[in-house]
Design an enzyme around this catalytic site. Structure first.
Site, PDB file in Angstrom:
ATOM      1  N   HIS A 199       0.793  -1.234   0.000  1.00 45.59           N
ATOM      2  CA  HIS A 199       0.000   0.000   0.000  1.00 45.59           C
ATOM      3  C   HIS A 199       0.818   1.272   0.000  1.00 45.59           C
ATOM      4  O   HIS A 199       0.245   2.358   0.051  1.00 45.59           O
ATOM      5  CB  HIS A 199      -0.908   0.046   1.232  1.00 45.59           C
ATOM      6  CG  HIS A 199      -2.128  -0.802   1.111  1.00 45.59           C
ATOM      7  ND1 HIS A 199      -3.280  -0.356   0.511  1.00 45.59           N
ATOM      8  CD2 HIS A 199      -2.376  -2.071   1.485  1.00 45.59           C
ATOM      9  CE1 HIS A 199      -4.189  -1.304   0.549  1.00 45.59           C
ATOM     10  NE2 HIS A 199      -3.666  -2.377   1.133  1.00 45.59           N
ATOM     11  N   LYS A 225      -9.832  13.810   3.857  1.00 41.42           N
ATOM     12  CA  LYS A 225      -8.908  12.671   3.915  1.00 41.42           C
ATOM     13  C   LYS A 225      -7.971  12.908   5.085  1.00 41.42           C
ATOM     14  O   LYS A 225      -7.991  13.978   5.688  1.00 41.42           O
ATOM     15  CB  LYS A 225      -8.125  12.549   2.601  1.00 41.42           C
ATOM     16  CG  LYS A 225      -7.499  13.866   2.112  1.00 41.42           C
ATOM     17  CD  LYS A 225      -6.795  13.714   0.777  1.00 41.42           C
ATOM     18  CE  LYS A 225      -7.697  13.641  -0.427  1.00 41.42           C
ATOM     19  NZ  LYS A 225      -7.535  12.411  -1.173  1.00 41.42           N
ATOM     20  N   ARG A 226      -7.152  11.925   5.407  1.00 37.69           N
ATOM     21  CA  ARG A 226      -6.164  12.153   6.453  1.00 37.69           C
ATOM     22  C   ARG A 226      -5.340  13.392   6.132  1.00 37.69           C
ATOM     23  O   ARG A 226      -5.070  13.685   4.969  1.00 37.69           O
ATOM     24  CB  ARG A 226      -5.251  10.928   6.590  1.00 37.69           C
ATOM     25  CG  ARG A 226      -5.905   9.761   7.296  1.00 37.69           C
ATOM     26  CD  ARG A 226      -6.317  10.132   8.701  1.00 37.69           C
ATOM     27  NE  ARG A 226      -5.162  10.216   9.563  1.00 37.69           N
ATOM     28  CZ  ARG A 226      -4.878   9.332  10.525  1.00 37.69           C
ATOM     29  NH1 ARG A 226      -5.690   8.327  10.765  1.00 37.69           N
ATOM     30  NH2 ARG A 226      -3.808   9.478  11.258  1.00 37.69           N
ATOM     31  N   LYS A 272      -0.462  14.728   0.965  1.00 37.00           N
ATOM     32  CA  LYS A 272      -1.802  14.939   0.406  1.00 37.00           C
ATOM     33  C   LYS A 272      -2.064  16.423   0.107  1.00 37.00           C
ATOM     34  O   LYS A 272      -3.017  16.769  -0.576  1.00 37.00           O
ATOM     35  CB  LYS A 272      -2.867  14.384   1.353  1.00 37.00           C
ATOM     36  CG  LYS A 272      -2.874  12.832   1.420  1.00 37.00           C
ATOM     37  CD  LYS A 272      -3.921  12.320   2.396  1.00 37.00           C
ATOM     38  CE  LYS A 272      -3.947  10.811   2.537  1.00 37.00           C
ATOM     39  NZ  LYS A 272      -4.715  10.112   1.474  1.00 37.00           N
ATOM     40  N   THR A 296      -8.989   6.177  -2.658  1.00 34.86           N
ATOM     41  CA  THR A 296     -10.322   5.652  -2.961  1.00 34.86           C
ATOM     42  C   THR A 296     -11.351   6.763  -2.811  1.00 34.86           C
ATOM     43  O   THR A 296     -12.429   6.695  -3.390  1.00 34.86           O
ATOM     44  CB  THR A 296     -10.697   4.488  -2.024  1.00 34.86           C
ATOM     45  OG1 THR A 296     -10.442   4.868  -0.671  1.00 34.86           O
ATOM     46  CG2 THR A 296      -9.929   3.226  -2.371  1.00 34.86           C
ATOM     47  N   LYS A 356     -15.005   7.736  -4.929  1.00 35.97           N
ATOM     48  CA  LYS A 356     -16.315   8.045  -4.349  1.00 35.97           C
ATOM     49  C   LYS A 356     -16.884   9.325  -4.949  1.00 35.97           C
ATOM     50  O   LYS A 356     -18.070   9.395  -5.289  1.00 35.97           O
ATOM     51  CB  LYS A 356     -16.199   8.222  -2.827  1.00 35.97           C
ATOM     52  CG  LYS A 356     -15.702   6.994  -2.086  1.00 35.97           C
ATOM     53  CD  LYS A 356     -15.334   7.356  -0.633  1.00 35.97           C
ATOM     54  CE  LYS A 356     -14.499   6.252   0.007  1.00 35.97           C
ATOM     55  NZ  LYS A 356     -13.825   6.706   1.246  1.00 35.97           N
TER      56      LYS A 356
HETATM   57  C1  LIG Z   1     -12.558   6.700   1.587  1.00 33.81           C
HETATM   58  C2  LIG Z   1     -12.084   7.112   2.912  1.00 33.81           C
HETATM   59  C3  LIG Z   1     -10.733   7.377   3.128  1.00 33.81           C
HETATM   60  C4  LIG Z   1      -9.703   7.330   2.026  1.00 33.81           C
HETATM   61  O1  LIG Z   1      -9.686   8.598   1.399  1.00 33.81           O
HETATM   62  P1  LIG Z   1      -8.491   9.040   0.435  1.00 33.81           P
HETATM   63  O2  LIG Z   1      -8.977  10.336  -0.130  1.00 33.81           O
HETATM   64  O3  LIG Z   1      -8.371   7.988  -0.610  1.00 33.81           O
HETATM   65  O4  LIG Z   1      -7.282   9.197   1.269  1.00 33.81           O
HETATM   66  C5  LIG Z   1     -10.330   7.749   4.395  1.00 33.81           C
HETATM   67  N1  LIG Z   1     -11.210   7.857   5.409  1.00 33.81           N
HETATM   68  C6  LIG Z   1     -12.518   7.639   5.233  1.00 33.81           C
HETATM   69  C7  LIG Z   1     -13.443   7.795   6.386  1.00 33.81           C
HETATM   70  C8  LIG Z   1     -13.005   7.251   3.989  1.00 33.81           C
HETATM   71  O5  LIG Z   1     -14.305   7.016   3.835  1.00 33.81           O
END
Ligand SMILES: *Cc1c(COP(=O)(O)O)cnc(C)c1O
Length: 822
Positions: free
Chosen positions: A367, A558-559, A564, A666, A670
């Site tokens: 990952h 996101k984190r 990022k 991911t 979404k």
């Molecule tokens: C989908 C998701 C992530 C991953 O988000 P990225 O933008 O791909 O880093 C992290 N936390 C939650 C709660 C999510 O639903």
């Protein structure tokens, strides 16, 4: 007990409402001991969950037994994290009981929405990696793949984030306080997990010895099972999470002496293994307890599956034909040594057969390429905690290096590059190498990432084992991220292209022609507007801030991590703020920048970025010259449930990581699925999203992976970008001068100095390109026909990013198991 088969998809709607109503009331009364009048939303949630769970159990038991009877190959997904979120809507919806449950509750005078929100999020993960595991569990059930997820039942999941004074504060999360109605405790299913001690070689014949590990301590791993229901209830799998239980709960002698703390000390120490999820995203906690957690759940999982395999098939040599073990990152990589130990020490298999069985069974998903996130453990720690495993790792390494030496003679550099042991100051075991050597397939999680795996971290391995690295681009489950979180869009899609979209992601493609249909675009836009209204309402309730839903909702959730690049986003807000103030009469496109995310508690820089976002927000949001043209919003405590609310309301999806640093992402999938346009770099799965949605329906900017490497190689300094950009210079100067932090003008000195200095994450380097791309976004927004055409085409073209597709690929190319839809 009711043993009639559960309702299937064809039953007439409404038929179940009455019995469900009675079942919920029954649970409330007899399982919770509450009256209707005294019941609170939480009680109703638990009663409803228990009633719904009853509809799952029969087929769960039947299908699990049936898969053993026919000897079906079982998939085991080992993950230190499962970021599940809430399960009520997921289960009710997958069982096709939504209308009935709502009707049943209405009849009882209870609102489904209210009790839905009484369910705590199961936040047993940090971010993308844990959420992937949750999506994969749902897709494996949907595709009728007999599977177990194995992980840890943390008492406390990811910390709760509160913002005070613009700063993140962490509080323990308490999801289990009122019990968990979805799980079944299995106190009788417990495995002994050893730590420490010694290894004795006991002769079993003139020619052989058996190694007997005598652990200094043992902890019990106790199973808690949660059924995972696939779409249309087609299949039910098990998520089995392990909880630590001390072998001796209490030292009576100490207690009787009056030493109450001492009497409990050992129990507290042992049970601390499953106490807490480490809030470390991308970097290992590097602590002994973390290694204990990894071995604890991996050993429990392997003992469990070996026992099951023996019961059903009787012979461990057939493991690879009947069992596939997928390692989600290196956290369970010790599985390679643990399976060898079980096969050799406990079941007397000769080394070669054991090795063949191990490698035929295990596969590993990588990952991350970030060097600081590649796990390794100090040899002395491993020797102390897992002495037998350390012996086996040395043996595996010796045979592995012999093989490399034979095939690539005289190449010492190659040998040390692929060794499982990192030499140099303080020897360490490289868990990624152990996982690679012990797996028949290794996969990356996007095309770009897998390619980089071959070229960078595993380039030497790719030489010695060509073909072992494959790609499996991540996916998301459309049930949760479209059907449940965006019911209005789902209805529109069903109406437009037929109910097949609920079952087959490819059916979304039929939407393409409708992108040119003005009336359809208008309806698509209306759904988005309604979702934005719902989000605006939440923002108003939580932050007392009024949003204009005619503005672009520009979202980055996101984190919080430097790679990022939330900082790039905030800098753009500062620059835009300047321009609006300097040309207030120009016609600006109104924007709401929405951010959410947690920073690891020890990650100083990331926390500073959160503070900056709040400082900028305070100034911008209260400046009357900006009117409603720009707002900056930070929503606290990002989690799955918040994401389910925000994603359907986004117009613009920020996927702006430094190229080469985001393995897949991911979140990007979404948003595109829900009709947001992406502004992003050529990183991770953005590359493939671009290929699917088409160049004209995505805003790509910034350096490529190669260019980033080139910049770094040539000693790039951010100052050279700053000196070329008036706009960036001004934005940085203001932050440096304390315009946004008058209480502490120096607060961001260090942060800005980093951008002017080596600018490792290329924030300064990419700034102008990003700013320009944002103005392209504005221009597109001014042409609603074009904007909504692109938005529709995003939804239409991203069916491929379904986790059903991803899982079908794993099933065919890694696990060798059949899939069945419906
Ligand atoms: C989908 C998701 C992530 C991953 O988000 P990225 O933008 O791909 O880093 C992290 N936390 C939650 C709660 C999510 O639903």
């Amino acid at each position: 007990m009711d043993t009639t088969p559960p309702k299937v998809a064809t039953a007439e709607p409404g038929a179940e409402a009455r019995p469900l109503r009675n079942a919920i009331l029954h649970k409330l009364t007899y399982d919770l001991g509450k009256s209707r009048l005294g019941a609170r939303d939480r009680d109703w949630f638990i009663a409803t969950a228990l009633a719904v769970r009853d509809r799952i159990v029969d087929r769960w038991i039947d299908q699990t037994r049936a898969s053993y009877e026919v000897g079906a190959k079982q998939v085991y997904y080992l993950s230190l994290e499962f970021l599940i979120g809430r399960l009520l809507r997921d289960n009710v919806s997958n069982l096709l009981l939504m209308d009935e449950v709502k009707a049943a509750l209405e009849d009882l005078g209870v609102s489904f929405e209210a009790l839905r929100e009484a369910e705590p999020d199961a936040a047993l993960g940090n971010g993308g990696l844990g959420r992937l595991a949750a999506c994969f569990m749902e897709s494996m059930a949907t595709l009728s793949i007999p599977a177990f997820g194995y992980g840890i039942r943390y008492d406390h999941g990811l910390f709760r984030q509160l913002i005070r004074d613009g700063k993140q504060r962490e509080y323990p999360e308490t999801w289990l306080d009122f019990g968990n109605p979805w799980e079944f405790a299995r106190p009788e299913i417990a495995h002994e997990i050893g730590f420490g001690g010694t290894v004795e070689a006991v002769p079993i014949s003139e020619a052989r010895v058996r190694h007997v590990w005598k652990p200094a301590e043992t902890v019990q791993a106790v199973a808690y099972d949660t059924p995972i229901v696939g779409w249309r209830g087609s299949h039910v799998n098990t998520l089995r999470l392990w909880s630590a239980r001390a072998a001796d709960p209490l030292r009576l002698d100490a207690f009787n002496r009056g030493d109450f703390l001492g009497a409990l000390a050992e129990q507290v120490r042992q049970e601390s293994i499953s106490k807490l999820l480490y809030p470390s995203d991308e970097t290992p906690a590097g602590q002994e307890l973390r290694l204990r957690q990894e071995y604890f759940f991996t050993s429990a999982a392997l003992q469990d599956l070996v026992r099951r395999h023996l019961r059903v098939h009787g012979d461990l040599r057939s493991l690879p034909e009947r069992v596939a073990v997928q390692l989600n990152d290196t956290h369970p990589a010790i599985a390679v040594a643990e399976l060898m130990r079980i096969l050799i020490d406990l079941h007397d298999l000769p080394w070669d057969e054991a090795w063949q069985a191990t490698r035929g069974t295990i596969a590993y998903t990588n990952h991350t390429l970030l060097p600081e996130a590649l796990e390794s453990w100090p040899v002395p720690l491993m020797e102390r905690l897992l002495p037998r495993h350390m012996q086996l790792i040395y043996l595996i390494n010796a045979l592995h290096l012999d093989d490399v030496r034979q095939r690539f003679p005289g190449n010492d550099a190659l040998l040390s590059a692929v060794s499982l042991i990192e030499e140099g100051h303080g020897r360490r075991v490289r868990m990624g190498h152990l996982a690679f050597v012990g797996s028949h397939k290794v996969n990356g999680v996007s095309a770009l990432h897998s390619d980089l795996l071959k070229k960078t971290v595993f380039s030497d391995f790719n030489r010695i084992a060509p073909g072992r690295i494959t790609n499996k681009t991540n996916g998301i489950t459309f049930r949760r991220w479209l059907q449940q979180s965006n019911p209005a869009l789902t209805s529109l899609l069903v109406e437009a292209v037929g109910p097949a979209v609920l079952d087959d992601e490819k059916a979304l493609e039929k939407l393409r022609p409708l992108a040119d249909d003005a009336a359809f675009r208008e309806r698509f836009a209306a759904v988005k507007r309604a979702n934005k209204e719902a989000l605006a309402k939440l923002v108003k309730e939580r932050l007392y801030l009024q949003l204009d839903t005619r503005a672009i909702f520009d979202v980055q959730i996101k984190r919080i991590h430097e790679y990022k690049r939330q900082l790039l986003n905030v800098l753009e807000a500062v620059a835009l703020y300047d321009e609006i103030r300097s040309q207030p009469t120009r016609s600006w496109v109104p924007r709401v920048k929405i951010l959410a995310g947690k920073a690891a508690a020890s990650y100083h820089r990331a926390k500073l970025i959160i503070k900056l976002a709040h400082d900028v927000a305070r100034v911008v949001n209260s400046d009357p010259t900006v009117r409603n043209l720009l707002k900056v919003v930070f929503l606290p405590n990002y989690n799955v449930s918040l994401a389910e609310l925000i994603v359907p309301a986004a117009d613009l999806s920020e996927q702006i990581s430094t190229a080469g640093m985001e393995a897949s992402g991911t979140g990007n999938m979404k948003f595109a699925l829900n009709g947001a346009l992406t502004i992003g770099t050529l990183d991770g799965a953005n590359v493939e999203i671009k290929e699917h949605v088409g160049d004209e329906n995505i805003f790509i900017f910034g350096l490529t992976t190669e260019e980033v490497a080139e910049h770094r190689g040539k000693g790039w300094r951010g100052e050279s970008a700053v000196s070329r950009s008036r706009r960036l210079e001004e934005a940085l100067e203001q932050i440096e001068k304390g315009v946004f932090s008058p209480d502490d003008p120096d607060r961001y000195k260090e942060l800005v100095a980093g951008l002017r200095g080596d600018d490792w994450f290329m924030v300064a380097a990419d700034f102008d390109s990003y700013f320009t791309a944002q103005r392209d976004v504005d221009a597109r927004w001014r042409e609603p026909d074009r904007w909504w055409r692109s938005a529709v085409l995003n939804t239409a073209n991203v069916g491929w990013f379904s986790s059903d597709r991803a899982i079908a690929e794993y099933a065919e190319e890694i696990w060798n198991v059949p899939v069945r839809r419906g």
